[in-house]
Write a protein that holds these residues in place. Structure first.
Motif, PDB file in Angstrom:
ATOM      1  N   VAL A  86       3.491   0.158   5.764  1.00  0.00           N
ATOM      2  CA  VAL A  86       4.682  -0.504   5.229  1.00  0.00           C
ATOM      3  C   VAL A  86       5.581   0.511   4.539  1.00  0.00           C
ATOM      4  CG1 VAL A  86       5.495  -2.359   3.743  1.00  0.00           C
ATOM      5  CG2 VAL A  86       3.330  -2.607   4.944  1.00  0.00           C
ATOM      6  N   PHE A  87       4.992   1.452   3.812  1.00  0.00           N
ATOM      7  CA  PHE A  87       5.794   2.487   3.158  1.00  0.00           C
ATOM      8  C   PHE A  87       6.531   3.341   4.190  1.00  0.00           C
ATOM      9  CE2 PHE A  87       3.643   1.358  -0.656  1.00  0.00           C
ATOM     10  CZ  PHE A  87       4.397   1.868  -1.698  1.00  0.00           C
ATOM     11  N   LEU A  88       5.869   3.653   5.287  1.00  0.00           N
ATOM     12  CA  LEU A  88       6.533   4.419   6.329  1.00  0.00           C
ATOM     13  C   LEU A  88       7.721   3.644   6.897  1.00  0.00           C
ATOM     14  CD1 LEU A  88       6.665   6.871   8.202  1.00  0.00           C
ATOM     15  CD2 LEU A  88       5.020   5.719   9.702  1.00  0.00           C
ATOM     16  N   LEU A  89       7.523   2.340   7.145  1.00  0.00           N
ATOM     17  CA  LEU A  89       8.629   1.515   7.639  1.00  0.00           C
ATOM     18  C   LEU A  89       9.745   1.419   6.606  1.00  0.00           C
ATOM     19  CD1 LEU A  89       6.658  -1.414   9.328  1.00  0.00           C
ATOM     20  CD2 LEU A  89       7.991   0.356  10.465  1.00  0.00           C
ATOM     21  N   LEU A  90       9.384   1.364   5.330  1.00  0.00           N
ATOM     22  CA  LEU A  90      10.400   1.290   4.274  1.00  0.00           C
ATOM     23  C   LEU A  90      11.268   2.541   4.266  1.00  0.00           C
ATOM     24  CD1 LEU A  90      11.563  -0.173   1.790  1.00  0.00           C
ATOM     25  CD2 LEU A  90       9.794   0.935   0.420  1.00  0.00           C
TER      26      LEU A  90
END
Length: 938
Positions: free
Chosen positions: A901-905
């Protein structure tokens, strides 16, 4: 758009100006005329700016304080204590205690009690395996049927044991539940924030009553009790409770001392607080095989205790709260507030047979029940109701004996609650007056009927049942009134606080625009409004004091803030705002402003809040489509004319266009794809029971399959590596990695170490239970050291970044290169548009100084070239680095798969800023180069 191409073009234009000028000496003063004409800031201007910032901070603080005073409600904690010498009300001792030596409010039925608190023992954990219907197979859940001995006791000895479904009051955090289980009071929402910072209970409670009566209280388990009841226990064995990944240390420590302590008989109350079930829920969830093992262990503990109980001892097994399907707790969902309560006595305790369905009782009802069963006064602030079934006479020689004993216990309980209401209402005014009077009248009637029945109890079974019903109505009405009063939000204060904070934000936006105009000064605008606000607060405080009302500091602070804010806005608008077009005061793109307004308005709708996981992606997707459509309407998606300007001071060449339609459309499609992928990681709010949270939010330790766990671990580590590579490539593309500054060196070497430490910690945390016994101590130690090391590295990187936030590499060449790193310090409050974006002007000023200082010495050696690197990311490099450093401590606080999720953020942030920049054209108004704020912050 990325900053590199934009600032490369700007640098090319600067170089073009240089080549077009007749001479270097005459060209540079004109090119940097605006940059070099910044007025010196006086001491008074600095003081006025600092005063303005302090005033804005006060506005925000006043708004937050006003909002929280209406949202995070508290109740008054009374320090009064009950005692045997002071009965709760008029009248003689109740029936059953007259003539008994040492009788307090009621004669004790048990001399000792064993309280086993199994943290997070949800009610269905105590249920057996059952089928849904005839012929259907039983439901196969790991936690069902594991408390087998408890079920056998209920079936074999129905008059000795009972299972209840106890309802906990939110918030369902451990410290709040411990307070309720010992004081009989209700927790308030403000106490939820102190779950990890426990402090001693000042209210009257069951533990202090036992100590005051000379009873020996022995404790073992969760060290939270040490802070709540300091110096009360005659013997204690505390174990650390904060490491939720440790399933066995606390429980094994208790078992080491539990049975020897019971056999010693040197105790009157034995408390054992087990944490393994709660920690297993946090680490694995309730559906993991480890939960079955933990519940089976607790079943063996209950069996061992039952076998050692004596006839005068009561066994209480209770869960302080439940847990959700993912193992969490703290809210008010049905699974979180539902806990098991099991009572057992070697002697017959219940006259009736086992009911088909367990009775539902409020959890705080255990406090007055245990107090009277042990012959103790009920704690002063208790609002719970005694469990009347435990005060029945099992072998009743007279038909009315059980009813009279139950009525006596209820009347004592009602007298104590009535005394508390009288004392509390005299000290605080947060109870409903009309409901309070109604309940007091109901108690007066029930008390009069009870006293009348005591005179002639023979043949009054029906009248006794009426009195019991009236007393129960009074006690339940008091609890309902307190819940409504202590959990009632003040909408006026919440709205006032939100409005004040919004006005402060609007003030900052306006001032950020007004300050760029020449002649704007803070000092004349600040003095009069601040005087108005202070005078208004003083007048209001005087009026409240004169009328006998107690001034509320929060309200006075809010009034002072409003009294100073309104005159400031009026005076500033009259002097500056009315002369400027309204559009100039809101330098925000239309789609961005529209999206922010819709997002803000959504918070005022319950349906949007509940469906936030679906509403927010929809709004963001609509915003992206609107941006792309706006670019098309403005002609930005059509191929622009090719820029024919020299780049990096080289010969003129035809470069590619800055953006084209395919590029912008690709950004929009990439953003929509990231939003869709992010929707796979969602957690359902408690208000939507039909929703199912994503299974990918659970930790890897909750997975059973080894191959699937390894694949997910590889994906999580791959997300970390991808994030690191993306950040490094972005910084390398815009030449940030060429700088020898400490912060840049940390990005080179510190970030890989943080990735390595995080990956190692995830590996240990996901496979700690599978480690060999001889290595478990080493794994446990490494699981503590690695997160601290990563957090320490992140803190070090942030400190280096704060020390040297903006670095630009300048090369001045006249045949031999000369490299110099430039740090652009803060030069004072902005007094012009050029000063507002002070970093880049100072860089160009430094380049001008390089020219001036060496022109005379290098005329014979040819033209002097000055090149500045990292201008493309002069603002954004520090921001990207800081956000990356902050991401690692946040990752350690969440499950491993949150790294995806952090990568997508990060990808969404980069793509969105690139898309916003796609519609920004390069303009050079006059001799000053301007950039919008959302491009500078990339």
């Amino acid at each position: 758009m990325a900053m590199g191409p934009l600032w490369a073009t700007l640098s090319a234009r600067v170089c073009l100006w240089y080549h077009q000028c007749a001479g270097v000496a005459s060209a540079l003063p004109g090119a940097f005329q605006v940059m070099n004409s910044l007025p010196a800031t006086s001491r008074m201007q600095k003081i006025s700016v600092l005063l303005f910032l302090a005033w804005v901070g006060f506005l925000f603080y006043a708004g937050i304080a006003l909002f929280t005073s209406g949202f995070l409600l508290t109740r008054l904690e009374l320090t009064n204590h009950s005692s045997c010498q002071e009965p709760p009300g008029p009248g003689s001792l109740p029936w059953g205690s007259q003539g008994k030596p040492g009788a307090c409010w009621m004669a004790s039925r048990f001399s000792r009690v064993v309280l086993v608190l199994i943290d997070a023992l949800r009610f269905d954990f105590a249920q057996p395996q059952r089928s849904h219907g005839p012929g259907e197979p039983p439901v196969s859940l790991p936690f069902l049927g594991k408390l087998d001995y408890l079920q056998r006791i209920l079936e074999i000895q129905p008059h000795h044991a009972r299972l209840y479904q106890s309802k906990a009051d939110p918030p369902t955090t451990t410290m709040q539940r411990l307070k309720a289980l010992t004081t009989g009071s209700l927790p308030t929402f403000i106490d939820a924030g102190s779950n990890f910072a426990s402090y001693a209970i000042v209210e009257d409670n069951l533990i202090k009553q036992l100590a005051s009566a000379g009873r020996r209280v022995v404790f073992m388990g969760d060290d939270t009790w040490k802070d709540l009841f300091p110096g009360v226990f005659s013997q204690a064995f505390f174990f650390p409770s904060f490491n939720v990944r440790d399933l066995h240390t606390v429980d094994n420590g208790i078992l080491e001392h539990l049975y020897p302590t019971m056999d010693s008989s040197e105790w009157d109350m034995l408390i054992a607080h087990f944490l393994g079930v709660d920690h297993c829920g946090h680490k694995h969830g309730p559906h993991h095989p480890e939960m079955a093992k933990k519940l089976s262990q607790m079943d063996q503990v209950i069996q061992g205790l039952v076998e050692r109980l004596e006839n005068d001892t009561l066994l209480v097994v209770i869960g302080d709260h439940g847990m959700t399907m993912t193992g969490d707790h703290g809210g008010d969902s049905e699974l979180e507030i539902s806990a098991a309560l099991f009572l057992y006595s070697p002697t017959a305790l219940f006259p009736s047979a086992l009911p088909q369905e367990p009775e539902i009782v409020p959890q705080i009802n255990l406090v007055p029940t245990l107090a009277l069963l042990l012959g103790l006064p009920i704690p002063f602030g208790n609002i719970g109701e005694v469990m009347v079934e435990l005060f029945s006479v099992v072998e009743d020689p007279q038909p009315h004996s059980s009813a009279l004993a139950q009525a006596s216990a209820l009347h004592l309980n009602a007298q104590q609650v009535s005394r508390f209401l009288h004392t509390y209402s005299a000290a605080a005014q947060d109870l409903q007056i009309k409901e309070l009077h109604r309940l007091q009248n109901l108690f007066s009637k029930a008390s009069a009927d009870y006293q009348r029945l005591l005179q002639s109890p023979q043949g009054a079974e029906a009248a006794l049942q009426t009195v019991i019903t009236e007393l129960q109505q009074f006690l339940r009405g008091v609890r309902a009134m307190c819940i409504e009063s202590w959990a009632r939000f003040s909408l006026v204060r919440m709205a006032g606080g939100a409005a004040l904070m919004a006005a402060a934000c609007f003030l900052c936006l306006l001032v950020s625009q007004w300050v760029t105009y020449p002649g704007f000064y803070f000092c004349p605008l600040l003095l009069t409004p601040m005087a108005y606000g202070l005078a208004g607060a003083i007048v209001c405080a005087g009026l409240l004091t004169a009328t006998g009302l107690k001034p509320d500091p929060v309200v006075l602070g809010a009034m002072a803030a409003v009294g100073s804010l309104l005159p400031f806005l009026w005076k500033a608008w009259a002097g500056w705002g009315s002369k400027r077009p309204p559009a100039a005061l809101l330098p925000i793109p239309g789609p961005v402003l529209l999206f922010l307004l819709i997002r803000f308005a959504a918070f005022f709708s319950d349906s949007f809040v509940v469906a936030e996981a679906r509403a927010t992606p929809f709004l963001l997707g609509s915003f992206i489509l609107l941006l792309v459509a706006q670019l098309h309407w403005e002609g930005k998606l059509l191929p622009p004319k090719l820029l024919t300007i020299p780049r990096f001071c080289l010969s003129a060449s035809t470069g590619p266009p800055r953006h084209n339609g395919t590029h912008a459309l690709g950004l929009g499609v990439g953003l929509l794809l990231c939003i869709r992928l992010a929707g796979l990681f969602h957690r359902c709010p408690e208000e939507t029971p039909a929703c199912h949270s994503s299974p990918w939010l659970s930790p890897l330790a909750s997975m059973v399959g080894g191959r699937a766990k390894n694949l997910w671990y590889g994906a999580c580590v791959g997300a970390l590596v991808a994030l690191l590579v993306a950040v490094r490539l972005w910084l390398r593309r815009y030449s940030n990695l060429k700088s020898p500054e400490p912060s840049v060196l940390f990005v080179r070497w510190g970030l890989p170490l943080m990735v390595l430490g995080t990956a190692a910690y995830w590996a240990l945390a996901s496979g700690a239970d599978e480690a060999p016994p001889r290595l478990r101590a080493l794994v446990a130690g490494a699981s503590v050291v690695l997160p601290r090391a990563v957090a320490g590295l992140a803190a070090s990187g942030l400190m280096l970044l704060l020390w040297r936030p903006v670095t630009v590499l300048v090369k001045a060449t006249t045949g031999a290169p000369r490299t110099r790193t430039v740090l652009t310090p803060f030069s004072g409050p902005p007094t012009s548009r050029a000063d507002l974006d002070y970093v880049v002007p100072q860089i160009y000023r430094h380049m001008q100084e390089e020219f001036r200082g060496r022109l005379e010495r290098t005329k014979s050696q040819g033209p002097l070239t000055v090149a500045a690197y990292q201008l493309g990311s002069v603002y954004s490099a520090a921001m990207v680095t800081a956000l990356t450093l902050l991401a690692f401590p946040l990752l350690l606080l969440h499950a491993e798969r949150i790294s995806l999720v952090f990568l997508l953020l990060f990808l969404q942030s980069f793509l969105l800023l690139h898309l916003l920049a796609a519609g920004i054209s390069i303009t050079t108004p006059g001799k000053y180069i301007s950039q919008p704020w959302f491009i500078q912050g990339q």
